[in-house]
Motif scaffolding. Structure first.
Motif, PDB file in Angstrom:
ATOM      1  N   GLU A 294      -4.394  -5.205   5.667  1.00 60.20           N
ATOM      2  CA  GLU A 294      -3.835  -6.012   4.580  1.00 60.20           C
ATOM      3  C   GLU A 294      -4.786  -7.169   4.254  1.00 60.20           C
ATOM      4  OE1 GLU A 294       0.375  -8.339   3.838  1.00 60.20           O
ATOM      5  OE2 GLU A 294      -0.038  -7.458   5.782  1.00 60.20           O
ATOM      6  N   LEU A 295      -5.288  -7.779   5.324  1.00 60.33           N
ATOM      7  CA  LEU A 295      -6.209  -8.907   5.163  1.00 60.33           C
ATOM      8  C   LEU A 295      -7.510  -8.463   4.498  1.00 60.33           C
ATOM      9  CD1 LEU A 295      -6.316 -11.960   6.145  1.00 60.33           C
ATOM     10  CD2 LEU A 295      -7.808 -11.133   7.941  1.00 60.33           C
ATOM     11  N   LYS A 296      -7.973  -7.275   4.891  1.00 59.53           N
ATOM     12  CA  LYS A 296      -9.224  -6.753   4.341  1.00 59.53           C
ATOM     13  C   LYS A 296      -9.055  -6.493   2.838  1.00 59.53           C
ATOM     14  CE  LYS A 296     -12.687  -3.164   4.881  1.00 59.53           C
ATOM     15  NZ  LYS A 296     -12.735  -2.912   3.440  1.00 59.53           N
ATOM     16  N   LYS A 297      -7.900  -5.909   2.499  1.00 55.21           N
ATOM     17  CA  LYS A 297      -7.611  -5.616   1.092  1.00 55.21           C
ATOM     18  C   LYS A 297      -7.597  -6.921   0.280  1.00 55.21           C
ATOM     19  CE  LYS A 297      -4.019  -3.369  -1.213  1.00 55.21           C
ATOM     20  NZ  LYS A 297      -2.606  -3.148  -1.048  1.00 55.21           N
ATOM     21  N   TYR A 298      -6.927  -7.888   0.856  1.00 56.55           N
ATOM     22  CA  TYR A 298      -6.819  -9.189   0.197  1.00 56.55           C
ATOM     23  C   TYR A 298      -8.205  -9.822   0.019  1.00 56.55           C
ATOM     24  CZ  TYR A 298      -5.429 -14.084  -0.459  1.00 56.55           C
ATOM     25  OH  TYR A 298      -5.277 -15.361  -0.935  1.00 56.55           O
ATOM     26  N   ALA A 299      -9.019  -9.753   1.089  1.00 53.71           N
ATOM     27  CA  ALA A 299     -10.366 -10.334   1.034  1.00 53.71           C
ATOM     28  C   ALA A 299     -11.201  -9.621  -0.027  1.00 53.71           C
ATOM     29  CB  ALA A 299     -11.034 -10.233   2.398  1.00 53.71           C
ATOM     30  N   ASP A 300     -11.050  -8.269  -0.114  1.00 52.64           N
ATOM     31  CA  ASP A 300     -11.800  -7.500  -1.116  1.00 52.64           C
ATOM     32  C   ASP A 300     -11.376  -7.901  -2.523  1.00 52.64           C
ATOM     33  OD1 ASP A 300     -13.154  -6.182   0.794  1.00 52.64           O
ATOM     34  OD2 ASP A 300     -11.962  -4.342   0.720  1.00 52.64           O
ATOM     35  N   GLU A 301     -10.071  -8.101  -2.694  1.00 51.49           N
ATOM     36  CA  GLU A 301      -9.582  -8.467  -4.021  1.00 51.49           C
ATOM     37  C   GLU A 301     -10.046  -9.862  -4.426  1.00 51.49           C
ATOM     38  OE1 GLU A 301      -5.572  -7.449  -3.356  1.00 51.49           O
ATOM     39  OE2 GLU A 301      -5.882  -5.389  -3.969  1.00 51.49           O
ATOM     40  N   VAL A 302     -10.088 -10.764  -3.435  1.00 48.88           N
ATOM     41  CA  VAL A 302     -10.607 -12.099  -3.734  1.00 48.88           C
ATOM     42  C   VAL A 302     -12.079 -11.987  -4.146  1.00 48.88           C
ATOM     43  CG1 VAL A 302     -11.186 -14.340  -2.732  1.00 48.88           C
ATOM     44  CG2 VAL A 302      -8.946 -13.342  -2.292  1.00 48.88           C
ATOM     45  N   LYS A 303     -12.789 -11.070  -3.436  1.00 43.91           N
ATOM     46  CA  LYS A 303     -14.200 -10.843  -3.777  1.00 43.91           C
ATOM     47  C   LYS A 303     -14.307 -10.316  -5.210  1.00 43.91           C
ATOM     48  CE  LYS A 303     -16.057  -9.495   0.526  1.00 43.91           C
ATOM     49  NZ  LYS A 303     -16.234  -8.245   1.245  1.00 43.91           N
ATOM     50  N   ASN A 304     -13.368  -9.391  -5.593  1.00 45.24           N
ATOM     51  CA  ASN A 304     -13.359  -8.847  -6.954  1.00 45.24           C
ATOM     52  C   ASN A 304     -13.166  -9.955  -7.975  1.00 45.24           C
ATOM     53  OD1 ASN A 304     -13.768  -6.255  -6.237  1.00 45.24           O
ATOM     54  ND2 ASN A 304     -11.588  -5.690  -6.231  1.00 45.24           N
ATOM     55  N   ILE A 305     -12.246 -10.856  -7.659  1.00 44.17           N
ATOM     56  CA  ILE A 305     -11.992 -11.960  -8.580  1.00 44.17           C
ATOM     57  C   ILE A 305     -13.285 -12.755  -8.783  1.00 44.17           C
ATOM     58  CG2 ILE A 305     -10.777 -14.170  -8.842  1.00 44.17           C
ATOM     59  CD1 ILE A 305      -8.376 -12.847  -7.466  1.00 44.17           C
ATOM     60  N   ASP A 306     -13.998 -12.994  -7.670  1.00 44.64           N
ATOM     61  CA  ASP A 306     -15.249 -13.735  -7.776  1.00 44.64           C
ATOM     62  C   ASP A 306     -16.255 -13.005  -8.669  1.00 44.64           C
ATOM     63  OD1 ASP A 306     -14.315 -15.739  -6.249  1.00 44.64           O
ATOM     64  OD2 ASP A 306     -15.156 -14.990  -4.354  1.00 44.64           O
ATOM     65  N   SER A 307     -16.304 -11.648  -8.505  1.00 45.69           N
ATOM     66  CA  SER A 307     -17.281 -10.916  -9.317  1.00 45.69           C
ATOM     67  C   SER A 307     -16.862 -10.907 -10.787  1.00 45.69           C
ATOM     68  CB  SER A 307     -17.493  -9.503  -8.777  1.00 45.69           C
ATOM     69  OG  SER A 307     -16.386  -8.706  -9.087  1.00 45.69           O
ATOM     70  N   TYR A 308     -15.540 -10.857 -11.058  1.00 48.76           N
ATOM     71  CA  TYR A 308     -15.063 -10.940 -12.450  1.00 48.76           C
ATOM     72  C   TYR A 308     -15.462 -12.276 -13.056  1.00 48.76           C
ATOM     73  CZ  TYR A 308     -12.027  -6.812 -12.064  1.00 48.76           C
ATOM     74  OH  TYR A 308     -11.533  -5.546 -11.924  1.00 48.76           O
ATOM     75  N   LYS A 309     -15.289 -13.316 -12.241  1.00 53.71           N
ATOM     76  CA  LYS A 309     -15.607 -14.662 -12.745  1.00 53.71           C
ATOM     77  C   LYS A 309     -17.090 -14.754 -13.113  1.00 53.71           C
ATOM     78  CE  LYS A 309     -13.504 -17.215  -9.466  1.00 53.71           C
ATOM     79  NZ  LYS A 309     -12.990 -18.344  -8.740  1.00 53.71           N
ATOM     80  N   LYS A 310     -17.903 -14.120 -12.260  1.00 52.25           N
ATOM     81  CA  LYS A 310     -19.345 -14.141 -12.498  1.00 52.25           C
ATOM     82  C   LYS A 310     -19.660 -13.401 -13.816  1.00 52.25           C
ATOM     83  CE  LYS A 310     -23.559 -13.198 -10.070  1.00 52.25           C
ATOM     84  NZ  LYS A 310     -24.030 -11.924  -9.585  1.00 52.25           N
ATOM     85  N   GLU A 311     -18.975 -12.250 -13.980  1.00 53.58           N
ATOM     86  CA  GLU A 311     -19.197 -11.460 -15.192  1.00 53.58           C
ATOM     87  C   GLU A 311     -18.821 -12.259 -16.440  1.00 53.58           C
ATOM     88  OE1 GLU A 311     -18.065  -7.152 -15.844  1.00 53.58           O
ATOM     89  OE2 GLU A 311     -17.968  -7.334 -13.648  1.00 53.58           O
ATOM     90  N   ILE A 312     -17.699 -12.969 -16.346  1.00 56.08           N
ATOM     91  CA  ILE A 312     -17.255 -13.772 -17.493  1.00 56.08           C
ATOM     92  C   ILE A 312     -18.304 -14.828 -17.826  1.00 56.08           C
ATOM     93  CG2 ILE A 312     -15.555 -15.503 -18.253  1.00 56.08           C
ATOM     94  CD1 ILE A 312     -13.437 -13.855 -16.824  1.00 56.08           C
ATOM     95  N   ASP A 313     -18.826 -15.457 -16.773  1.00 52.53           N
ATOM     96  CA  ASP A 313     -19.862 -16.476 -17.008  1.00 52.53           C
ATOM     97  C   ASP A 313     -21.064 -15.881 -17.727  1.00 52.53           C
ATOM     98  OD1 ASP A 313     -18.392 -18.466 -15.978  1.00 52.53           O
ATOM     99  OD2 ASP A 313     -19.254 -18.339 -13.945  1.00 52.53           O
TER     100      ASP A 313
END
Ligand code: ZN
Length: 346
Positions: A294-313
């Motif tokens: 569960e923690l790994k999934k959550y960490a991966d999703e947080v990582k996804n959010i970071d990559s989305y943010k980068k893409e938006i920038d």
């Protein structure tokens, strides 16, 4: 049900992570100290009074290929007292044919603080003639059952085994019985916890026991100054851990330590034929493994959010150059990120 986001924010859960990592690091701080003590013992260097050192020939019989370890379990017998409980050292007997090994056995037995059945585990060192040092082969006899062939040195030794060893062996004259008992209790509470919650007061107590134990080690003049300095450094790190920022990686580390400890305890209960403990441990193991995932999934999703943010920038940059296609993409991505934020950070 509490989700993973709530869990990592929960102060009591954070206390559990800190305490778990603190116990682990206390074990690490003790590795070298324990190794040093047994190395001094096999080199007849200990200054402790009343210790019978092993002579050259006796050590030769214990080293790789020697006859002492190769048949240890079969050569040592425990004589049962009339009520069925072996409680005194006279209950242990050497039944092997080698008289040199018999003397070694008697000398090692003299090192036991309380040579009752609970404290002695000759089986741990049975046949451990390869891949471990002479010092460790002797040290393992003072550890709890389950530290057999899988325990090949300090790195594969659980803190619990070191706590018991220090209590059981007369080479350790530090006055820390209370702390070792409390830390053993703490270790079991932490790893067998069903909710991974630790109160502030309990965490403070645990860290206090760790500090007291390691301070006593640094005052043991029977070991060299270098070792004592390194233990003192470890103790400083542990103190910092109490106030440190909790990252996802630390949560993950603590849960993996718990998973390992549960499996160790599972093997121990298996050898003791304890079905109730086995059932309880199995349930804990399933829960812990699920939590790690569960923690790994959550960490991966947080990582996804970071990559989305980068893409938006990056898209913002493109848009500033006047690209219409990019402006559509940025709207879509913003919606995705916003929904993820609503799920995870609301
Ligand atoms: Zn022998």
């Amino acid at each position: 049900m509490e989700n993973v986001k709530d869990k990592v924010k929960n102060e009591k859960y954070r206390n559990w992570v800190k305490s778990t990592l603190g116990i682990e690091q206390t074990g690490r701080a003790l590795y070298e100290y324990v190794e040093n003590k047994f190395s001094d013992y096999t080199h007849s260097k200990s200054t402790l009074a009343g210790v019978s050192f092993l002579d050259h020939t006796e050590l030769f019989h214990i080293r790789n290929g020697g006859c002492f370890l190769s048949n240890l379990s079969n050569n040592v017998k425990q004589l049962k007292s009339p009520n069925g409980k072996g409680t005194s050292k006279s209950k242990w007997q050497w039944t092997g044919s080698c008289q040199t090994c018999k003397t070694s056995f008697e000398k090692i037995l003299l090192l036991y603080e309380n040579p009752c059945r609970k404290d002695i585990c000759w089986e741990n060192s049975h046949k451990s003639v390869h891949s471990i040092t002479l010092e460790w082969a002797i040290a393992k006899m003072f550890m709890p059952p389950g530290n057999g062939s899988k325990n090949t040195g300090p790195k594969t030794t659980e803190p619990l085994a070191l706590f018991q060893l220090i209590r059981a062996c007369k080479l350790f004259k530090i006055d820390s019985v209370g702390q070792l008992e409390k830390l053993t209790e703490a270790r079991n509470n932490l790893f067998h916890s069903s909710d991974n919650h630790v109160d502030e007061k309990d965490m403070k107590d645990y860290f206090q026991y760790m500090d007291e134990l390691l301070k006593n080690v640094t005052e043991d003049k029977d070991v060299d100054q270098g070792t004592r300095d390194r233990v003192a450094k470890c103790n400083e790190k542990i103190e910092k851990l109490k106030h440190s920022e909790m990252t996802m990686a630390l949560f993950d580390d603590a849960l993996k330590l718990k998973r390992k400890a549960i499996f160790d305890d599972f093997e121990k209960s298996l050898s003791e034929n304890d079905p109730d403990a086995l059932k309880e441990l199995l349930e804990l193991a399933v829960k812990t493994v699920a939590e790690i995932q569960e923690l790994k999934k959550y960490a991966d999703e947080v990582k996804n959010i970071d990559s989305y943010k980068k893409e938006i920038d990056e898209l913002r940059l493109e848009i500033s150059k006047g690209d219409a296609y990019c402006s559509v993409l940025i709207i879509i991505l913003t919606i995705i990120v916003a929904s993820l934020f609503r799920i995870y950070f609301s």
